[in-house]
Design an enzyme around this catalytic site. Structure first.
Site, PDB file in Angstrom:
ATOM      1  N   CYS A 145     -10.249  -5.103   0.305  1.00 40.07           N
ATOM      2  CA  CYS A 145     -11.362  -4.149   0.369  1.00 40.07           C
ATOM      3  C   CYS A 145     -12.217  -4.276  -0.896  1.00 40.07           C
ATOM      4  CB  CYS A 145     -10.841  -2.724   0.544  1.00 40.07           C
ATOM      5  SG  CYS A 145     -10.249  -1.960  -0.990  1.00 40.07           S
ATOM      6  N   CYS A 162     -10.588  -3.273  -4.219  1.00 43.95           N
ATOM      7  CA  CYS A 162      -9.566  -4.242  -4.645  1.00 43.95           C
ATOM      8  C   CYS A 162     -10.202  -5.508  -5.204  1.00 43.95           C
ATOM      9  CB  CYS A 162      -8.629  -4.579  -3.489  1.00 43.95           C
ATOM     10  SG  CYS A 162      -7.504  -3.226  -3.106  1.00 43.95           S
ATOM     11  N   ASN A 211       0.819  -1.213   0.000  1.00 40.92           N
ATOM     12  CA  ASN A 211       0.000   0.000   0.000  1.00 40.92           C
ATOM     13  C   ASN A 211       0.853   1.263   0.000  1.00 40.92           C
ATOM     14  OD1 ASN A 211       0.633  -0.830   2.703  1.00 40.92           O
ATOM     15  ND2 ASN A 211      -0.982   0.450   3.530  1.00 40.92           N
ATOM     16  N   ILE A 212       0.364   2.237  -0.735  1.00 41.16           N
ATOM     17  CA  ILE A 212       1.072   3.509  -0.928  1.00 41.16           C
ATOM     18  C   ILE A 212       0.095   4.628  -0.586  1.00 41.16           C
ATOM     19  CG2 ILE A 212       2.268   5.000  -2.565  1.00 41.16           C
ATOM     20  CD1 ILE A 212       2.859   2.442  -4.220  1.00 41.16           C
ATOM     21  N   GLU A 213       0.359   5.326   0.501  1.00 42.93           N
ATOM     22  CA  GLU A 213      -0.558   6.370   0.957  1.00 42.93           C
ATOM     23  C   GLU A 213      -0.134   7.738   0.421  1.00 42.93           C
ATOM     24  OE1 GLU A 213      -0.979   5.750   5.220  1.00 42.93           O
ATOM     25  OE2 GLU A 213      -2.199   3.950   4.832  1.00 42.93           O
ATOM     26  N   GLU A 239      -3.207  -4.634  -3.054  1.00 44.77           N
ATOM     27  CA  GLU A 239      -3.710  -5.514  -4.121  1.00 44.77           C
ATOM     28  C   GLU A 239      -3.797  -4.753  -5.444  1.00 44.77           C
ATOM     29  OE1 GLU A 239      -4.979  -4.838  -1.151  1.00 44.77           O
ATOM     30  OE2 GLU A 239      -6.299  -6.425  -0.432  1.00 44.77           O
ATOM     31  N   CYS A 256      -4.202   0.720  -2.423  1.00 45.57           N
ATOM     32  CA  CYS A 256      -4.100  -0.535  -1.673  1.00 45.57           C
ATOM     33  C   CYS A 256      -3.055  -1.464  -2.295  1.00 45.57           C
ATOM     34  CB  CYS A 256      -5.432  -1.252  -1.662  1.00 45.57           C
ATOM     35  SG  CYS A 256      -6.683  -0.487  -0.629  1.00 45.57           S
TER      36      CYS A 256
HETATM   37  N1  THU Z   1      -5.373  -1.405   2.527  1.00 42.87           N
HETATM   38  C1  THU Z   1      -4.836  -2.224   1.567  1.00 42.87           C
HETATM   39  O1  THU Z   1      -3.685  -2.038   1.127  1.00 42.87           O
HETATM   40  N2  THU Z   1      -5.597  -3.248   1.100  1.00 42.87           N
HETATM   41  C2  THU Z   1      -6.859  -3.527   1.534  1.00 42.87           C
HETATM   42  O2  THU Z   1      -7.500  -4.403   0.980  1.00 42.87           O
HETATM   43  C3  THU Z   1      -7.416  -2.800   2.679  1.00 42.87           C
HETATM   44  C4  THU Z   1      -6.703  -1.553   3.057  1.00 42.87           C
HETATM   45  C5  THU Z   1      -4.549  -0.284   3.010  1.00 42.87           C
HETATM   46  C6  THU Z   1      -5.053   1.061   2.573  1.00 42.87           C
HETATM   47  C7  THU Z   1      -4.458   1.966   3.641  1.00 42.87           C
HETATM   48  O3  THU Z   1      -3.147   2.338   3.233  1.00 42.87           O
HETATM   49  C8  THU Z   1      -4.342   1.075   4.861  1.00 42.87           C
HETATM   50  O4  THU Z   1      -4.544  -0.252   4.415  1.00 42.87           O
HETATM   51  C9  THU Z   1      -5.363   1.383   5.944  1.00 42.87           C
HETATM   52  O5  THU Z   1      -6.650   1.388   5.429  1.00 42.87           O
END
Ligand code: THU
Length: 138
Positions: free
Chosen positions: A91, A94, A46-48, A59, A57
């Site tokens: 999620c 994804c 994941n990259i915010e 995936e 996310c």
């Molecule tokens: N996140 C994912 O990378 N994949 C998911 O299926 C659920 C959420 C990440 C997004 C965010 O960076 C962190 O989890 C918290 O929500």
């Protein structure tokens, strides 16, 4: 590889991917690994973003990497793991992104959701029944 070897190797790849997570806002690292019919593996994390809602996310990043590499199907397995001890499932967004790639190759990938102690096994079709896909646009 097959069976548990395959499962554990893919989960291990997802855990390695998580090490590169950029998640300073949630502090919640996620790793994903995709296995294809030819045996290849593509990972993502994941990259915010400072604009919080723009987070990518793990995936989705993995699917984008695979498709950028020219992959258009053959998705047979997905492993997802988070920072916490608990199992996490992909999620909603994804699930839809994974479905696009799976649908291109008419596969229904097994999804391994790995916590510290347990692994939940499911299928993409179970997580996203009656999915919208490319065929609906014909
Ligand atoms: N996140 C994912 O990378 N994949 C998911 O299926 C659920 C959420 C990440 C997004 C965010 O960076 C962190 O989890 C918290 O929500």
């Amino acid at each position: 590889m097959s069976g548990f070897d395959d499962r554990d190797a893919l989960i291990a790849a997802a855990r390695r991917a998580l090490e590169h997570s950029y998640s300073p806002y949630s502090s919640f690292r996620v790793g994903a690994a995709l296995r294809f019919a030819d045996g290849s593996v593509v990972t993502g994390t994941n990259i915010e973003n400072a604009s919080y809602g723009l987070a990518l996310c793990a995936e989705t990043v993995a699917v984008a990497k695979a498709m950028d590499g020219g992959v258009r199907g053959g998705l047979v397995a997905v492993a997802v793991t988070g920072d916490g001890a608990d199992i996490i499932t992909p999620c909603g967004r994804c699930r839809q992104v994974l479905h696009e790639l799976a649908d291109l190759g008419a596969t229904d990938p097994v999804i391994w959701c790995a916590g510290t102690a347990d692994v939940a096994e499911t299928r993409l079709s179970e997580l996203l029944p009656r999915a919208f896909g490319p065929g609906h646009l014909d």
